[in-house]
Design a protein around this motif. Structure first.
Motif, PDB file in Angstrom:
ATOM      1  N   ASN A 191      35.985  42.292  33.432  1.00 14.24           N
ATOM      2  CA  ASN A 191      35.271  41.183  34.032  1.00 14.24           C
ATOM      3  C   ASN A 191      34.979  40.068  33.038  1.00 14.24           C
ATOM      4  N   ALA A 192      35.388  40.227  31.807  1.00 12.39           N
ATOM      5  CA  ALA A 192      35.107  39.232  30.777  1.00 12.39           C
ATOM      6  C   ALA A 192      36.178  38.152  30.783  1.00 12.39           C
ATOM      7  N   ALA A 193      35.752  36.917  30.548  1.00 13.03           N
ATOM      8  CA  ALA A 193      36.680  35.803  30.399  1.00 13.03           C
ATOM      9  C   ALA A 193      36.938  35.606  28.910  1.00 13.03           C
ATOM     10  N   ARG A 227      33.267  35.556  27.445  1.00 10.23           N
ATOM     11  CA  ARG A 227      32.114  35.301  28.307  1.00 10.23           C
ATOM     12  C   ARG A 227      32.083  36.402  29.349  1.00 10.23           C
ATOM     13  N   THR A 228      30.933  37.037  29.483  1.00 10.33           N
ATOM     14  CA  THR A 228      30.859  38.200  30.357  1.00 10.33           C
ATOM     15  C   THR A 228      29.588  38.150  31.193  1.00 10.33           C
ATOM     16  N   PRO A 229      29.594  38.773  32.360  1.00 11.50           N
ATOM     17  CA  PRO A 229      28.360  38.885  33.143  1.00 11.50           C
ATOM     18  C   PRO A 229      27.312  39.686  32.398  1.00 11.50           C
ATOM     19  N   GLU A 230      26.064  39.501  32.795  1.00 11.96           N
ATOM     20  CA  GLU A 230      24.960  40.270  32.219  1.00 11.96           C
ATOM     21  C   GLU A 230      25.279  41.758  32.294  1.00 11.96           C
ATOM     22  N   PRO A 231      25.249  42.509  31.154  1.00  9.32           N
ATOM     23  CA  PRO A 231      25.639  43.911  31.185  1.00  9.32           C
ATOM     24  C   PRO A 231      24.523  44.861  31.611  1.00  9.32           C
ATOM     25  N   ASN A 232      23.498  44.332  32.273  1.00 13.73           N
ATOM     26  CA  ASN A 232      22.443  45.160  32.858  1.00 13.73           C
ATOM     27  C   ASN A 232      21.864  46.125  31.829  1.00 13.73           C
ATOM     28  N   ALA A 233      21.848  47.430  32.142  1.00 13.08           N
ATOM     29  CA  ALA A 233      21.195  48.396  31.266  1.00 13.08           C
ATOM     30  C   ALA A 233      22.078  48.831  30.100  1.00 13.08           C
ATOM     31  N   ILE A 234      23.323  48.379  30.075  1.00 16.40           N
ATOM     32  CA  ILE A 234      24.201  48.758  28.965  1.00 16.40           C
ATOM     33  C   ILE A 234      23.658  48.186  27.673  1.00 16.40           C
ATOM     34  N   GLY A 235      23.559  48.989  26.631  1.00 13.21           N
ATOM     35  CA  GLY A 235      23.096  48.495  25.333  1.00 13.21           C
ATOM     36  C   GLY A 235      24.045  47.435  24.820  1.00 13.21           C
ATOM     37  N   LEU A 236      23.510  46.239  24.519  1.00 16.04           N
ATOM     38  CA  LEU A 236      24.366  45.155  24.067  1.00 16.04           C
ATOM     39  C   LEU A 236      25.106  45.520  22.793  1.00 16.04           C
ATOM     40  N   ALA A 284      29.721  27.687  27.431  1.00 10.08           N
ATOM     41  CA  ALA A 284      28.300  27.970  27.293  1.00 10.08           C
ATOM     42  C   ALA A 284      27.954  29.093  28.259  1.00 10.08           C
ATOM     43  N   PRO A 285      26.952  29.894  27.942  1.00  5.58           N
ATOM     44  CA  PRO A 285      26.545  30.945  28.866  1.00  5.58           C
ATOM     45  C   PRO A 285      25.787  30.359  30.053  1.00  5.58           C
ATOM     46  N   GLY A 286      26.250  30.676  31.262  1.00  5.65           N
ATOM     47  CA  GLY A 286      25.546  30.253  32.459  1.00  5.65           C
ATOM     48  C   GLY A 286      24.506  31.279  32.854  1.00  5.65           C
ATOM     49  N   PRO A 287      23.825  31.065  33.970  1.00  4.56           N
ATOM     50  CA  PRO A 287      22.828  32.032  34.441  1.00  4.56           C
ATOM     51  C   PRO A 287      23.435  33.421  34.614  1.00  4.56           C
ATOM     52  N   GLY A 288      22.821  34.411  34.006  1.00  2.00           N
ATOM     53  CA  GLY A 288      23.307  35.780  34.106  1.00  2.00           C
ATOM     54  C   GLY A 288      24.540  36.068  33.290  1.00  2.00           C
ATOM     55  N   GLU A 289      24.951  35.144  32.423  1.00  2.00           N
ATOM     56  CA  GLU A 289      26.135  35.338  31.591  1.00  2.00           C
ATOM     57  C   GLU A 289      25.747  35.436  30.126  1.00  2.00           C
ATOM     58  N   LYS A 290      26.694  35.966  29.329  1.00  2.00           N
ATOM     59  CA  LYS A 290      26.537  36.005  27.885  1.00  2.00           C
ATOM     60  C   LYS A 290      27.858  35.649  27.225  1.00  2.00           C
ATOM     61  N   LEU A 291      27.776  34.945  26.111  1.00  2.63           N
ATOM     62  CA  LEU A 291      28.916  34.774  25.223  1.00  2.63           C
ATOM     63  C   LEU A 291      28.802  35.832  24.138  1.00  2.63           C
ATOM     64  N   ILE A 292      29.888  36.562  23.900  1.00  3.86           N
ATOM     65  CA  ILE A 292      29.914  37.580  22.853  1.00  3.86           C
ATOM     66  C   ILE A 292      30.899  37.130  21.779  1.00  3.86           C
ATOM     67  N   PHE A 293      30.364  36.841  20.595  1.00  2.00           N
ATOM     68  CA  PHE A 293      31.150  36.384  19.452  1.00  2.00           C
ATOM     69  C   PHE A 293      31.150  37.489  18.408  1.00  2.00           C
ATOM     70  N   SER A 294      32.336  37.871  17.924  1.00  2.00           N
ATOM     71  CA  SER A 294      32.437  39.016  17.032  1.00  2.00           C
ATOM     72  C   SER A 294      33.581  38.812  16.047  1.00  2.00           C
ATOM     73  N   ALA A 295      33.420  39.371  14.841  1.00  2.00           N
ATOM     74  CA  ALA A 295      34.482  39.330  13.837  1.00  2.00           C
ATOM     75  C   ALA A 295      34.332  40.500  12.884  1.00  2.00           C
ATOM     76  N   ASP A 296      35.462  41.042  12.439  1.00  2.00           N
ATOM     77  CA  ASP A 296      35.478  42.056  11.389  1.00  2.00           C
ATOM     78  C   ASP A 296      35.676  41.349  10.053  1.00  2.00           C
ATOM     79  N   ILE A 297      34.783  41.632   9.089  1.00  2.66           N
ATOM     80  CA  ILE A 297      34.843  40.990   7.771  1.00  2.66           C
ATOM     81  C   ILE A 297      34.883  42.079   6.710  1.00  2.66           C
TER      82      ILE A 297
END
Length: 257
Positions: A19-21, A232-241, A82-95
């Protein structure tokens, strides 16, 4: 506990990732040489490394360069998100940290090119060592903050000092918060977290930069960066971010293996 965390991730991540964009998903595997890299990650002093990677190829940035004291960052631009209502942007990198110096200033940065909205993840020397940065989001912006209360994979406290290995840095951005996490050894076990409340006037981002933050030099040398992602993904509810940070890229690599 580690097995439980990873088993839970395996069970729920496929649905979440489906479900992630995807805005950026970069493992540096597709480039034949530095010229091909420069065609996508423009203007940088970084180069391909096909020896030290997680796995395959990675980008190596020396932390210095001819044009700036810290060298040009390698950057990639995209349509503003940008994150809309109920959305999150997840930014990640391995360093990759070679463990040799606490004087490194090398990061993966998510920004708006016009100068507003800056998020940085990686290594900074003041405060040292593993740190995060968020500025221009409104009152109370902390700029550089070192991760605190870091524990090892067995839950034992450790100092914020250089540790050799690939480490996953992540930021989950909502309309009101940025939740940061540090996964030492990029093995799915979160070793430190932090949260910053924000009230952005303009929440958008349109560029990722890799190398010295603001082209600063790194007295402790360069780093390798791999598996850069922005989704960009919907709110993951009870899933630990912390469980999902960077995991869409992990799943993709495992399927390709």
């Amino acid at each position: 506990m580690k097995r439980i965390i990873l088993a839970a991730a395996a069970a729920i991540l496929p649905a979440l990732c489906a479900n992630a964009a995807t805005i950026v998903m970069e493992d540096f595997e597709s480039y034949a040489d530095d010229a091909a890299l420069a065609g996508v990650w423009s203007l940088g002093d970084g180069s391909l490394d096909n020896v030290l990677a997680n796995p395959g190829q990675s980008l190596y940035h020396p932390g210095t360069g001819a044009s700036f004291s810290g060298g040009n960052t390698n950057s990639i631009s995209f349509a503003e998100v940008a994150p809309g209502p109920g959305e999150k942007l997840i930014f990640s990198a391995d360093i990759y940290d070679n463990g040799a110096s606490a004087n490194k200033r090398t990061t993966a940065g998510l920004r708006k090119a016009a100068g507003a909205n800056i998020i940085e993840l990686g290594m900074y020397n003041s405060p040292a060592h593993y740190a995060y940065r968020s500025i221009l989001f409104g009152p109370g912006d902390p700029s550089w903050v070192a991760f605190s209360n870091i524990v090892d994979d067995d839950g034992m406290p450790i100092d914020n000092e250089p540790i050799a290995g690939w480490h996953r840095f992540s930021a989950v951005i909502s309309e009101t918060n940025i939740d940061f996490s540090l996964d030492l050894n990029a093995d799915g076990v979160i070793n430190a977290t932090a949260s910053v409340a924000i009230a952005p006037v303009d929440p958008g981002f349109d560029i990722i930069r890799l190398g010295g933050p603001s082209d600063l030099s790194s007295g402790g040398g360069g780093v390798n960066i791999d598996n850069v992602s922005l989704v960009r993904t919907p709110e993951p509810n009870a899933i630990g971010l912390a469980l999902v940070l960077g995991s869409c890229g992990v799943l993709r690599r495992r399927k390709a293996a």
